[in-house]
Structures are given as C-alpha cells and as structure tokens.
Write a protein that holds these residues in place. Sequence first.
Motif, short mmCIF file in Angstrom:
data_model
loop_
_atom_site.label_atom_id
_atom_site.label_comp_id
_atom_site.label_asym_id
_atom_site.label_seq_id
_atom_site.Cartn_x
_atom_site.Cartn_y
_atom_site.Cartn_z
N GLY A 18 0.79 -1.22 0.00
CA GLY A 18 0.00 0.00 0.00
C GLY A 18 0.83 1.27 0.00
O GLY A 18 1.93 1.32 0.54
N GLY A 19 0.28 2.30 -0.62
CA GLY A 19 0.92 3.61 -0.67
C GLY A 19 -0.08 4.63 -1.16
O GLY A 19 -1.28 4.35 -1.27
N GLU A 20 0.39 5.82 -1.49
CA GLU A 20 -0.51 6.87 -1.95
C GLU A 20 -1.19 6.50 -3.26
O GLU A 20 -2.20 7.10 -3.62
CB GLU A 20 0.25 8.19 -2.08
N TYR A 21 -0.65 5.55 -3.98
CA TYR A 21 -1.25 5.04 -5.22
C TYR A 21 -2.30 3.97 -4.91
O TYR A 21 -2.89 3.39 -5.82
CB TYR A 21 -0.15 4.45 -6.11
N PHE A 22 -2.53 3.68 -3.65
CA PHE A 22 -3.43 2.68 -3.08
C PHE A 22 -2.76 1.31 -3.02
O PHE A 22 -2.41 0.85 -1.97
CB PHE A 22 -4.76 2.60 -3.83
N GLY A 23 -2.59 0.62 -4.17
CA GLY A 23 -1.88 -0.66 -4.14
C GLY A 23 -2.61 -1.71 -3.34
O GLY A 23 -3.84 -1.71 -3.23
N ASN A 24 -1.86 -2.61 -2.73
CA ASN A 24 -2.44 -3.74 -1.99
C ASN A 24 -2.73 -3.29 -0.56
O ASN A 24 -1.98 -3.56 0.36
CB ASN A 24 -1.47 -4.92 -2.01
N THR A 25 -3.85 -2.60 -0.38
CA THR A 25 -4.16 -2.02 0.92
C THR A 25 -4.95 -2.95 1.84
O THR A 25 -4.99 -2.75 3.04
CB THR A 25 -4.96 -0.72 0.74
N ASP A 26 -5.61 -3.95 1.27
CA ASP A 26 -6.29 -4.96 2.08
C ASP A 26 -7.20 -4.36 3.14
O ASP A 26 -7.19 -4.79 4.30
CB ASP A 26 -5.26 -5.89 2.74
N THR A 27 -8.01 -3.40 2.78
CA THR A 27 -8.97 -2.84 3.73
C THR A 27 -10.34 -3.45 3.50
O THR A 27 -10.80 -3.57 2.36
CB THR A 27 -9.07 -1.31 3.60
N GLN A 28 -11.01 -3.83 4.58
CA GLN A 28 -12.33 -4.44 4.45
C GLN A 28 -13.39 -3.42 4.07
O GLN A 28 -14.52 -3.79 3.75
CB GLN A 28 -12.72 -5.16 5.75
N ARG A 29 -13.06 -2.13 4.07
CA ARG A 29 -14.03 -1.13 3.64
C ARG A 29 -14.04 -0.91 2.13
O ARG A 29 -14.85 -0.16 1.61
CB ARG A 29 -13.77 0.20 4.37
N LYS A 189 3.98 -5.37 4.36
CA LYS A 189 5.14 -4.67 4.90
C LYS A 189 6.04 -4.19 3.76
O LYS A 189 6.12 -4.82 2.71
CB LYS A 189 5.91 -5.60 5.83
N PRO A 190 6.71 -3.02 3.96
CA PRO A 190 6.81 -2.27 5.22
C PRO A 190 5.70 -1.26 5.45
O PRO A 190 5.65 -0.64 6.49
CB PRO A 190 8.14 -1.54 5.04
N ALA A 191 4.77 -1.11 4.47
CA ALA A 191 3.77 -0.05 4.56
C ALA A 191 2.47 -0.56 5.17
O ALA A 191 1.50 -0.84 4.48
CB ALA A 191 3.50 0.56 3.18
#
Length: 218
Positions: A18-29, A189-191
């Motif tokens: 995950g990062g400001e580009y979104f990426g693999n953020t794995d959020t349940q929302r 990780k690391p984000a």
Amino acid sequence: VCGVNGTHATECLRTLAGGEYFGNTDTQRMGVGTTLLLECEVAGCGVGTGDVHGAQGDGEVSITAIEMAASVKMKLTLVKPGGAGYATPTPAMYGTTSIKRMSPGEFISFMGFPFKSSGTLPSQYVWAKDRIDTLVTSKIIPESMSLAGANALLKALTFLMEVGGYTYGEAMILAPVTVDLRVAQLVDKPAVGMEAVIDLTVFKGAKYAAFKQAAAWH
C-alpha cells in the motif's frame, strides 16, 4: 487497464504494498458500492484490481484473509480541477457498508501509511536518531502504525476543515467523537495501513450535504 486482458497489460506493475497510489491495501471497507478517490500518479492514470477477499476483519493481521476469485466491475470517473472531490485528500473511500459490518452506516475513510518527508523525524523517534540515522533520510518508517495513523488522522482533519469550514481546534475537538482510527492491514510490509473513518451520519443539513458531495463525488 492492467491485467492479463487489459489494454495496457505490458505496462503495469504487479500489485505493490500500500501507498498513496493505493496498491495492496487490504482494507475491508473496499467493497461492493465503495467509491475510491485516487490521484493520478502516471500519464494515463493506469488502473488495475485484484486480491479480492470474501471475508476479512480489520487488519488482515495474519498473512491472508478469505481469498477468492472474482469478476469485478468498475466505473471510472476523471475528476478535473474544480470538480467535487478534487481537493479531497487521497487515497479516500466513501461507502455505506464493509465486509464485516463494523463501520458506521455511512462513512468516508482516509488511508494513512508510514511515509514522511526526507530530513524529518517524528518526536517519538527522536531518541533513536543517534542510533538509527537512516530513519532521518528515509521517506518511510517501516511498520509504524503510529505514523500511519497520524497521517490518516491529518487527512481527516484536513477534510473537516476544508469541506466543513471548521478551524483546526474545532476539528481536533470533533475528531475524538466522530473519527474511528482503524487498522486496514498489517501484512503488506513495510507499509502497514491505518484508516481514519469519519461517521458522516453525525452531521446534518448543509454540513452533511457538503461532506457527502466531497466524499461521494456525485
């Protein structure tokens, strides 16, 4: 569009942490009906999706959630300068439900990541400066939930001030009663990812209308 059958399949990177580009953020929302606002990071604003979860609690705290195959349909809208939501801090999500029904009935959520400006160090890490000088020049403090949470909260405060017209002091008073600070994921990780989730149902009348227009972009 990225992916095997995408229009630019050879020009896209595989899913990143995950990062400001979104990426693999794995959020349940991030689910059915959620609106996601991102800033274009490259010419053409490439987009792709994957790593779909059938079930996940806050945090994806141990390697994996319930992974599943999926056919995903997305509607893409280019928000131009001056348009509703253009100035909203990103990444941001607007929605009414989540995979696990722990969120408010309607919300806007802001992602935070442990990134920082090169040459600075948060106060809680000052004691380590002489021992870990590399943290000062780095743009990330790996696995720092506190820094990720602070960055997410700052975006929520900015939203309350710029859209709601509150002062910084007023936004700081509102935050403890209207903002939930939640863990998006700890595995990429690391984000690691934190979210500051504003319960929009707290606000009424013109204030609610302004927040929803800036959050939902329609």
